[in-house]
Scaffold this active site. Structure first.
Site, PDB file in Angstrom:
ATOM      1  N   ASP A   1      -3.328  39.470 -25.697  1.00  0.00           N
ATOM      2  CA  ASP A   1      -4.320  38.887 -26.610  1.00  0.00           C
ATOM      3  C   ASP A   1      -4.749  37.481 -26.227  1.00  0.00           C
ATOM      4  O   ASP A   1      -5.322  36.768 -27.054  1.00  0.00           O
ATOM      5  CB  ASP A   1      -3.754  38.864 -28.049  1.00  0.00           C
ATOM      6  CG  ASP A   1      -4.122  40.105 -28.841  1.00  0.00           C
ATOM      7  OD1 ASP A   1      -5.075  40.806 -28.436  1.00  0.00           O
ATOM      8  OD2 ASP A   1      -3.455  40.374 -29.857  1.00  0.00           O
TER       9      ASP A   1
ATOM     10  N   LYS B   1      -8.015  35.880 -27.275  1.00  0.00           N
ATOM     11  CA  LYS B   1      -8.311  35.388 -28.628  1.00  0.00           C
ATOM     12  C   LYS B   1      -8.504  33.874 -28.657  1.00  0.00           C
ATOM     13  O   LYS B   1      -9.042  33.336 -29.619  1.00  0.00           O
ATOM     14  CB  LYS B   1      -7.188  35.779 -29.605  1.00  0.00           C
ATOM     15  CG  LYS B   1      -7.243  37.226 -30.074  1.00  0.00           C
ATOM     16  CD  LYS B   1      -6.155  37.472 -31.128  1.00  0.00           C
ATOM     17  CE  LYS B   1      -6.117  38.935 -31.557  1.00  0.00           C
ATOM     18  NZ  LYS B   1      -4.969  39.192 -32.448  1.00  0.00           N
TER      19      LYS B   1
ATOM     20  N   HIS C   1     -12.616  39.777 -27.388  1.00  0.00           N
ATOM     21  CA  HIS C   1     -11.380  39.138 -26.900  1.00  0.00           C
ATOM     22  C   HIS C   1     -10.774  39.943 -25.751  1.00  0.00           C
ATOM     23  O   HIS C   1     -10.064  39.407 -24.912  1.00  0.00           O
ATOM     24  CB  HIS C   1     -10.369  38.903 -28.031  1.00  0.00           C
ATOM     25  CG  HIS C   1      -9.530  40.087 -28.435  1.00  0.00           C
ATOM     26  ND1 HIS C   1      -9.963  41.051 -29.308  1.00  0.00           N
ATOM     27  CD2 HIS C   1      -8.271  40.460 -28.090  1.00  0.00           C
ATOM     28  CE1 HIS C   1      -9.003  41.964 -29.491  1.00  0.00           C
ATOM     29  NE2 HIS C   1      -7.960  41.628 -28.748  1.00  0.00           N
TER      30      HIS C   1
ATOM     31  N   ASP D   1       1.204  47.161 -29.684  1.00  0.00           N
ATOM     32  CA  ASP D   1       0.487  46.115 -30.420  1.00  0.00           C
ATOM     33  C   ASP D   1       0.216  46.538 -31.862  1.00  0.00           C
ATOM     34  O   ASP D   1       0.419  45.762 -32.794  1.00  0.00           O
ATOM     35  CB  ASP D   1      -0.822  45.812 -29.688  1.00  0.00           C
ATOM     36  CG  ASP D   1      -1.594  44.663 -30.316  1.00  0.00           C
ATOM     37  OD1 ASP D   1      -0.955  43.689 -30.767  1.00  0.00           O
ATOM     38  OD2 ASP D   1      -2.840  44.737 -30.356  1.00  0.00           O
TER      39      ASP D   1
HETATM   40  P1  C2E Z   1      -3.989  42.211 -34.583  1.00  0.00           P
HETATM   41  O1  C2E Z   1      -3.777  41.605 -35.931  1.00  0.00           O
HETATM   42  O2  C2E Z   1      -2.971  41.852 -33.522  1.00  0.00           O
HETATM   43  O3  C2E Z   1      -4.062  43.782 -34.745  1.00  0.00           O
HETATM   44  C1  C2E Z   1      -3.997  44.633 -33.620  1.00  0.00           C
HETATM   45  C2  C2E Z   1      -4.415  46.043 -33.995  1.00  0.00           C
HETATM   46  O4  C2E Z   1      -3.480  46.612 -34.934  1.00  0.00           O
HETATM   47  C3  C2E Z   1      -5.753  46.166 -34.676  1.00  0.00           C
HETATM   48  O5  C2E Z   1      -6.791  46.193 -33.734  1.00  0.00           O
HETATM   49  C4  C2E Z   1      -5.628  47.516 -35.354  1.00  0.00           C
HETATM   50  O6  C2E Z   1      -5.799  48.573 -34.438  1.00  0.00           O
HETATM   51  C5  C2E Z   1      -4.200  47.522 -35.798  1.00  0.00           C
HETATM   52  N1  C2E Z   1      -4.121  47.039 -37.186  1.00  0.00           N
HETATM   53  C6  C2E Z   1      -3.820  45.810 -37.618  1.00  0.00           C
HETATM   54  N2  C2E Z   1      -3.844  45.750 -38.956  1.00  0.00           N
HETATM   55  C7  C2E Z   1      -4.189  46.985 -39.383  1.00  0.00           C
HETATM   56  C8  C2E Z   1      -4.367  47.568 -40.685  1.00  0.00           C
HETATM   57  O7  C2E Z   1      -4.214  46.909 -41.711  1.00  0.00           O
HETATM   58  N3  C2E Z   1      -4.715  48.892 -40.736  1.00  0.00           N
HETATM   59  C9  C2E Z   1      -4.868  49.621 -39.599  1.00  0.00           C
HETATM   60  N4  C2E Z   1      -5.210  50.932 -39.724  1.00  0.00           N
HETATM   61  N5  C2E Z   1      -4.725  49.108 -38.365  1.00  0.00           N
HETATM   62  C10 C2E Z   1      -4.376  47.809 -38.265  1.00  0.00           C
HETATM   63  P2  C2E Z   1      -8.268  45.788 -34.196  1.00  0.00           P
HETATM   64  O8  C2E Z   1      -8.613  46.446 -35.485  1.00  0.00           O
HETATM   65  O9  C2E Z   1      -9.156  46.093 -33.039  1.00  0.00           O
HETATM   66  O10 C2E Z   1      -8.209  44.239 -34.419  1.00  0.00           O
HETATM   67  C11 C2E Z   1      -8.054  43.340 -33.350  1.00  0.00           C
HETATM   68  C12 C2E Z   1      -7.771  41.977 -33.872  1.00  0.00           C
HETATM   69  O11 C2E Z   1      -8.861  41.571 -34.699  1.00  0.00           O
HETATM   70  C13 C2E Z   1      -6.533  41.900 -34.785  1.00  0.00           C
HETATM   71  O12 C2E Z   1      -5.394  41.763 -34.013  1.00  0.00           O
HETATM   72  C14 C2E Z   1      -6.871  40.657 -35.601  1.00  0.00           C
HETATM   73  O13 C2E Z   1      -6.648  39.469 -34.855  1.00  0.00           O
HETATM   74  C15 C2E Z   1      -8.375  40.792 -35.784  1.00  0.00           C
HETATM   75  N6  C2E Z   1      -8.719  41.500 -37.021  1.00  0.00           N
HETATM   76  C16 C2E Z   1      -8.955  42.821 -37.181  1.00  0.00           C
HETATM   77  N7  C2E Z   1      -9.275  43.096 -38.438  1.00  0.00           N
HETATM   78  C17 C2E Z   1      -9.249  41.921 -39.104  1.00  0.00           C
HETATM   79  C18 C2E Z   1      -9.511  41.544 -40.453  1.00  0.00           C
HETATM   80  O14 C2E Z   1      -9.826  42.357 -41.308  1.00  0.00           O
HETATM   81  N8  C2E Z   1      -9.382  40.219 -40.757  1.00  0.00           N
HETATM   82  C19 C2E Z   1      -9.038  39.281 -39.838  1.00  0.00           C
HETATM   83  N9  C2E Z   1      -8.953  38.004 -40.243  1.00  0.00           N
HETATM   84  N10 C2E Z   1      -8.782  39.607 -38.562  1.00  0.00           N
HETATM   85  C20 C2E Z   1      -8.887  40.905 -38.197  1.00  0.00           C
HETATM   86 FE    FE Z   2      -5.993  42.583 -29.158  1.00  0.00          FE
HETATM   87 FE    FE Z   3      -1.779  41.566 -30.560  1.00  0.00          FE
END
Ligand code: C2E
Ligand code: FE
Ligand code: FE
Ligand code: SIN
Ligand code: SIN
Length: 428
Positions: free
Chosen positions: A264, A267, A292, A361
Site C-alpha cells: 500500500d 497510499k 494507489h 490484505d
Molecule cells: P484497506 O482499509 O487496507 O482495505 C483493503 C481492502 O479490504 C479493501 O479494498 C476491501 O477489499 C477490503 N475491505 C476493507 N473494509 C471492508 C469492509 O468493511 N467490507 C468489505 N466487504 N471489504 C472491506 P478496497 O475496497 O479496494 O479499498 C482500498 C482502500 O481504500 C482501503 O484499504 C482504504 O484505505 C480505502 N477505503 C475503502 N473504502 C473506504 C471507505 O469507505 N472509507 C475510507 N475512509 N477509506 C476507504
Molecule cells: Fe491497497
Molecule cells: Fe492494506
C-alpha cells in the site's frame, strides 16, 4: 562455559582434523549463501537449518535482541513439525531478559557459548534454570542443548542461537561434544553479521512505511508486518501443494515477505481528505483511491532487482479479483499522464503474488479497526472469505489460507501486542 566437558570423553565420537577442515569449508559456502538472503525470517530459517546440519541436531531456536530484551524469533523442530512445515510456533512471542536466569540470557550476558548434556539435570551451581514451558505444551523432550551468542564483527551481540538434541551418524540420540561447541560458536559469529544486515533492512522498510502512515495514526508497521507474514506463509502452503522445488519456495518466500509489506505504499500519494475520511468514500473519492495501486507500482519503476519487480507487481495487482471485477485492470502503460482504469484482470491473469496479497490484505482489513469501520468478528470474517472463494479470491489461495489458519492467528497475535510477554499463545 562447558559443563563437565571431561565427562564426555569417550561417550561421543571424536572428530578428526579432516572433518574440521570440511566443516570450515562448509561454513564458508554457507556464508556465501546467507549473504543473498534479504528478509530476517528467511535468513534465520537458513541459519538454523545450517547450524543443525553441522551438528545433526533435531531442533533449535533463535532469540534476537530488540530494545535490550531477547525476543523469541525463530524455531525448528523436526520431530514436532517436520523439515519444511509451516508452523504457528514460528510466531510465538516469548521474551527473556539478558541476565543469568535463562540459558539464552546467560549466553547473551557472558558472551560465552554453553553446552548442557541434559537440561533436566543441570550441574550444581548453574545460575539459570531450564524453562520447560515449551516441552510442557508440546510434549517434546529437550535433552542436550548448545547455545551460542550471535556476536558481530563490531562486537555487538544481536541474539542467541540454541540447538537441541543431536543425533549420532546412525540417527541415535547423542549429546553435543566440545567440538560441536567450537563449530557452533564460529558459525554463530559469522551468521551474526548477516542477521544484523537483514534486521537493518527490515527496520528501514518499517521506517519507510511508518513515514507514509504517519498521516494516519491508526496505521502502523504492524499491519505491514502482518500482511507480509500472512502472505509468506500462505505462499509456502500454496507452493507445497503445487510441488514447487524447495529452493525456489525459499527464494520466493524471502522476497514475498518484504514485497507484500510494501503493497500500500502508493497510499502516500492519496490526499488526507480521502485517506482519513471517517465514513464511506463516495464514488469519485473511491475512484481516486483506486490509483494507489498504480502510484505504488510506479515507486518501483526502475525494477533494478527481483525484489523491486515483485514489489511493483504486488502494488499493482493486490486489488484485482479472481472473477475479473477488481482494479486497476489491464492498462497498457502505467506511466501515461491520465488514463481510465482498465477491464479487470481475471483468474490466472493476476500474478500469484497479487492473488495471495489480496486475501492477506482483506483479511487484515476486516479483522482490524479502520477509520471507516469497526473490526469484524472472526466468524463473520471467515464466512466472508469462504463466500468470496472463486469470486474475490483464488479458491486455491483460500484453501491454503484455511489450511494454516492456526499460523495466521499466531501471526496476528505476534504483531498486535508487541509488548505482550505471553508465551506461546496458541495452544497445541
Ligand atoms: P484497506 O482499509 O487496507 O482495505 C483493503 C481492502 O479490504 C479493501 O479494498 C476491501 O477489499 C477490503 N475491505 C476493507 N473494509 C471492508 C469492509 O468493511 N467490507 C468489505 N466487504 N471489504 C472491506 P478496497 O475496497 O479496494 O479499498 C482500498 C482502500 O481504500 C482501503 O484499504 C482504504 O484505505 C480505502 N477505503 C475503502 N473504502 C473506504 C471507505 O469507505 N472509507 C475510507 N475512509 N477509506 C476507504
Ligand atoms: Fe491497497
Ligand atoms: Fe492494506
Ligand atoms: C466504495 O466506497 O465505493 C466501496 C469501498 C468498500 O468496499 O468499502
Ligand atoms: C475458527 O477459529 O473460527 C475456525 C478456524 C477454521 O475454520 O479453520
Amino acid at each position: 562455559m562447558t559443563v563437565n566437558p571431561a565427562s564426555q570423553q569417550g561417550k561421543s565420537e571424536s572428530k578428526d582434523a579432516q572433518s574440521d577442515v570440511d566443516s570450515c569449508t562448509r561454513i564458508l559456502q554457507v556464508m556465501e549463501k546467507l549473504s543473498h538472503i534479504k528478509d530476517v525470517d528467511a535468513l534465520l530459517d537458513e541459519v538454523l537449518l545450517q547450524a543443525r546440519l553441522l551438528t545433526r541436531s533435531d531442533a533449535g531456536s533463535i532469540y534476537l535482541i530488540e530494545n535490550n530484551v531477547l525476543k523469541f524469533s525463530y524455531i525448528h523442530n523436526d520431530t514436532l513439525f517436520g523439515a519444511s512445515g509451516v508452523s504457528r510456533y514460528l510466531y510465538a512471542s516469548q521474551t527473556l531478559e539478558v541476565d543469568n536466569h535463562s540459558l539464552a540470557g546467560y549466553a547473551a550476558l557472558t558472551g560465552e557459548p554453553l553446552l548442557l548434556e541434559d537440561v533436566y539435570h543441570l550441574p550444581a551451581g548453574t545460575p539459570f534454570i531450564f524453562n520447560d514451558t515449551f516441552d510442557q505444551m508440546s510434549g517434546y523432550r529437550t535433552r542436550s542443548i548448545l547455545a551460542a551468542p550471535l556476536i558481530t564483527s563490531h562486537n555487538k551481540t544481536v541474539g542467541v542461537i540454541q540447538i537441541i538434541n543431536p543425533r549420532s551418524a546412525d540417527g541415535q540420540p547423542a549429546i553435543f561434544t566440545p567440538g560441536d561447541l567450537l563449530l557452533l560458536d564460529y558459525f554463530a559469529d559469522n551468521a551474526a553479521s548477516a542477521i544484523e544486515r537483514a534486521m537493518m533492512t527490515r527496520e528501514l522498510i518499517l521506517r519507510m512505511i511508518k513515514m507514509c502512515e504517519m498521516r494516519d495514526p491508526k496505521e502502523t508497521g504492524v499491519h505491514a508486518n502482518r500482511v507480509g507474514a500472512y502472505a509468506a506463509e500462505v505462499y509456502h502452503q500454496w507452493s507445497l501443494k503445487q510441488g514447487i522445488a524447495d529452493d525456489d519456495i525459499k527464494r520466493q518466500k524471502d522476497l514475498l515477505r518484504i514485497a507484500a509489506m510494501l503493497h500500500d505504499l502508493g497510499k502516500v500519494a492519496i490526499s488526507d481528505l480521502i485517506l482519513k475520511k471517517p465514513a464511506k468514500l463516495d464514488f469519485e473519492e473511491f475512484r481516486v483511491m483506486q490509483y494507489h495501486t498504480i502510484l505504488g507500482a510506479r515507486l518501483f519503476q526502475n525494477q533494478a532487482s527481483d525484489l523491486d519487480a515483485l514489489s511493483a507487481e504486488i502494488a499493482l495487482n493486490h486489488h484485482e479479483k479472481w472473477d475479473g471485477t477488481g482494479y486497476p485492470g489491464k492498462i497498457d502503460d502505467i506511466y501515461q499522464d491520465q488514463f481510465p482504469l482498465g477491464a479487470g484482470k481475471q483468474g490466472e491473469e493476476i500474478p500469484i503474488a497479487g492473488r495471495i496479497v489480496a486475501l492477506a490484505d482483506v483479511y487484515d482489513a476486516l479483522v482490524s479497526q479502520r477509520v471507516y469501520k469497526a473490526p469484524w468478528s472472526e466468524t463473520m470474517t471467515l464466512s466472508h472469505i469462504k463466500d468470496q472463494s472463486g469470486k474475490h479470491f483464488d479458491p486455491a489461495v483460500v484453501d491454503a489460507f484455511l489450511a494454516i489458519y492456526d499460523v495466521i492467528v499466531a501471526i496476528r497475535e505476534k504483531y498486535q501486542d508487541e509488548d505482550s510477554s505471553a508465551l506461546l499463545t496458541a495452544s497445541p
